[in-house]
Design a protein around this motif. Structure first.
Motif, PDB file in Angstrom:
ATOM      1  N   VAL A  51      73.570  27.173  10.052  1.00  0.00           N
ATOM      2  CA  VAL A  51      72.301  26.583   9.609  1.00  0.00           C
ATOM      3  C   VAL A  51      72.077  25.342  10.477  1.00  0.00           C
ATOM      4  O   VAL A  51      72.937  24.457  10.533  1.00  0.00           O
ATOM      5  CB  VAL A  51      72.335  26.204   8.122  1.00  0.00           C
ATOM      6  N   ALA A  52      70.949  25.295  11.171  1.00  0.00           N
ATOM      7  CA  ALA A  52      70.724  24.236  12.150  1.00  0.00           C
ATOM      8  C   ALA A  52      69.286  23.742  12.093  1.00  0.00           C
ATOM      9  O   ALA A  52      68.405  24.404  11.541  1.00  0.00           O
ATOM     10  CB  ALA A  52      71.041  24.759  13.561  1.00  0.00           C
ATOM     11  N   PRO A  53      69.021  22.577  12.692  1.00  0.00           N
ATOM     12  CA  PRO A  53      67.625  22.121  12.772  1.00  0.00           C
ATOM     13  C   PRO A  53      66.816  23.065  13.652  1.00  0.00           C
ATOM     14  O   PRO A  53      67.334  23.616  14.639  1.00  0.00           O
ATOM     15  CB  PRO A  53      67.732  20.739  13.440  1.00  0.00           C
ATOM     16  N   GLY A  54      65.536  23.244  13.313  1.00  0.00           N
ATOM     17  CA  GLY A  54      64.661  23.953  14.233  1.00  0.00           C
ATOM     18  C   GLY A  54      64.593  23.219  15.551  1.00  0.00           C
ATOM     19  O   GLY A  54      64.674  21.991  15.609  1.00  0.00           O
ATOM     20  N   LEU A  55      64.475  23.962  16.634  1.00  0.00           N
ATOM     21  CA  LEU A  55      64.466  23.371  17.964  1.00  0.00           C
ATOM     22  C   LEU A  55      63.043  22.949  18.348  1.00  0.00           C
ATOM     23  O   LEU A  55      62.053  23.451  17.816  1.00  0.00           O
ATOM     24  CB  LEU A  55      65.039  24.351  18.975  1.00  0.00           C
ATOM     25  N   VAL A  56      62.974  22.011  19.293  1.00  0.00           N
ATOM     26  CA  VAL A  56      61.697  21.436  19.709  1.00  0.00           C
ATOM     27  C   VAL A  56      61.433  21.811  21.162  1.00  0.00           C
ATOM     28  O   VAL A  56      62.234  21.487  22.047  1.00  0.00           O
ATOM     29  CB  VAL A  56      61.704  19.904  19.559  1.00  0.00           C
ATOM     30  N   GLY A  57      60.318  22.486  21.405  1.00  0.00           N
ATOM     31  CA  GLY A  57      59.894  22.794  22.767  1.00  0.00           C
ATOM     32  C   GLY A  57      59.085  21.639  23.315  1.00  0.00           C
ATOM     33  O   GLY A  57      57.908  21.486  23.005  1.00  0.00           O
ATOM     34  N   GLY A  58      59.703  20.817  24.151  1.00  0.00           N
ATOM     35  CA  GLY A  58      59.089  19.567  24.590  1.00  0.00           C
ATOM     36  C   GLY A  58      58.020  19.716  25.652  1.00  0.00           C
ATOM     37  O   GLY A  58      57.325  18.747  25.972  1.00  0.00           O
ATOM     38  N   HIS A  59      57.871  20.918  26.208  1.00  0.00           N
ATOM     39  CA  HIS A  59      56.772  21.204  27.144  1.00  0.00           C
ATOM     40  C   HIS A  59      56.614  22.718  27.194  1.00  0.00           C
ATOM     41  O   HIS A  59      57.465  23.421  27.725  1.00  0.00           O
ATOM     42  CB  HIS A  59      57.050  20.649  28.540  1.00  0.00           C
TER      43      HIS A  59
END
Length: 440
Positions: A51-59
């Motif tokens: 179980v992990a944080p959702g990832l962030v697409g920075g561009h």
């Protein structure tokens, strides 16, 4: 909801036999399952290996999804002006909707829960509506191009800025706060000084709006800017107001000492796009040096035509390996550093508070993954696995803002079959630009 498994709360906190408790759009508790299961016994229980944080697409360029696999093996400016921009120009409103839906579909099912999304000049409202409808969290903006652009995409400066302001008023802080606006000049090559200064003025006019653009990706781009302005790229952007803690610059591959000082002094965010930089042979961004200077670095896929995937796990792997090669140092950018880029640092660049880790009071943007895989056997280090071994298709569960959007291989809110079918149909004749034109 009670989410149970090995909990990767952030880059330094891993809880074996852990649990995350969600109520509404928030995380209300994180800890050992043994301490939380009885207290929250009435909550729906779900079990995952990780179980992990959702990832962030920075561009991200969601609306380039219909161009995946076209114009491969092409130099950046040729790739952009001869192929990608004509493709974007060929998208009508329906095509823009389909392209955005396809991009968000892939992101959600691959574990990306937040994006900083660089759209196109036309029909940006279709992508905003798609993002709102599909449930993703995003910092999104219509592209500005008022000079040196293909005729079908070049805009009058005042009209472009006026449309941007209209979109800010309509979509900034919309869909329960999930969608925020980024004023989005394409890059200095295709934006006049008036356009860039106007972008800064609009950003300052509205609380919480940010700026998102490309910078110093390619040597030819830098030479063009220097020829036209007499300055290196970052100096020019700083001169016209496109630096600061509300600015996200994608790439920043080629910067000199004075430019790096500007990035650090102004608190400007940088997004590292390793796969794109490799595929377009742009170079290797000096990420380790940026981090040493205290510059916030996010991680992004860029667009499907220069990647060709929006898988955030693949991007984490490439990010670390490329920096190790550049430094000839296997200790450079270890797994924890890269994971932080893809989560908390990305959320910081995007300007979303309490997003990017699993902690009490933070937004419930959460993914669940399986490790019932040969490449996850044995699993000595869960963080190493996420960065170096995991793939987007290991994701079994994606929750954004407390809502389950992807579960056991099925999209809950989106009609995935319809989106994929429409994308195939539309891509067969992409506006006025036929696919065979890209293959030649």
């Amino acid at each position: 909801m009670l989410l149970v498994g090995t909990v990767v709360a952030d880059a330094t906190t891993i809880i074996e036999a852990g649990a995350v408790v969600v109520e509404g759009d928030r995380i209300v508790a994180v800890g050992k399952e043994s301490a939380l299961a009885e207290q929250y016994a009435g909550h729906e229980r779900r079990e995952f290996d990780i179980v992990a944080p959702g990832l962030v697409g920075g561009h991200i360029h969601s609306v380039q999804s219909l161009g995946r696999g076209l114009a491969d093996d092409t130099e950046l400016l040729d790739w952009l002006f001869d192929h990608v921009l004509p493709m974007e120009a060929g998208l009508d409103a329906d095509g823009m909707r389909i392209a955005a839906e396809l991009g968000y579909l892939e992101l959600i099912e691959s574990g990306t829960t937040t994006v900083i999304d660089h759209l196109s000049v036309r029909h940006a409202d279709e992508a905003f509506e798609a993002a709102g409808r599909m449930g993703i969290r995003g910092r999104i903006g219509k592209v500005l191009m008022d000079t040196n652009a293909p005729v079908d995409l070049e805009e009058d400066t005042d009209e472009a800025l006026a449309e941007t302001e209209h979109l800010i008023q309509k979509y900034h802080d919309s869909f329960d706060g999930r969608i925020q606006y980024a004023v989005t000049p394409r890059f200095a090559v295709t934006c006049s000084e008036e356009c860039l200064r106007g972008a800064r003025e609009l950003t300052d006019k509205y609380d919480g709006v940010r700026i998102h653009t490309h910078a110093s990706e390619n040597r030819a781009e830098i030479a063009t800017v220097e020829e036209e302005t007499g300055m290196r790229n970052i100096h020019w952007l700083d001169e016209v107001g496109i630096t600061g803690d509300d600015v996200v610059l994608a790439h920043c591959v080629h910067t000199d000492e004075s430019e790096r000082e500007i990035l650090a002094e102004t608190g400007t965010h940088v997004t590292y796009c390793p796969s794109s930089n490799m595929k377009l042979a742009s170079g290797i961004a000096p990420i380790a040096d940026y981090l040493d200077r205290g510059i916030n670095v996010a991680l992004g896929n860029d667009g499907p035509p220069c990647n060709n995937t929006l898988d955030p796990f693949t991007e984490m792997r490439q990010a670390s390996l490329l920096q190790k090669v550049a430094a000839l140092d296997p200790t450079s950018t270890p797994a924890g550093v890269v994971f932080e880029m893809a989560t908390e640092s990305g959320a910081q660049a995007a300007g979303f508070d309490r997003v990017g880790k699993l902690a009490e009071g933070w937004k419930a943007d959460i993914v669940g993954l399986t490790t019932d895989l040969t490449r996850a056997t044995p699993l000595h280090d869960v963080l190493s696995h996420l960065v170096f071994s995991a793939h987007g298709d290991d994701v079994e569960f994606t929750m954004i803002n407390g809502e389950v959007l992807y579960d056991e291989g099925e999209h809950v809110r989106a009609d995935a079959d319809r989106i994929r079918h429409e994308a195939r149909e539309y891509a067969a004749d992409i506006g006025s630009v036929a696919i065979e034109d890209f293959a030649n």
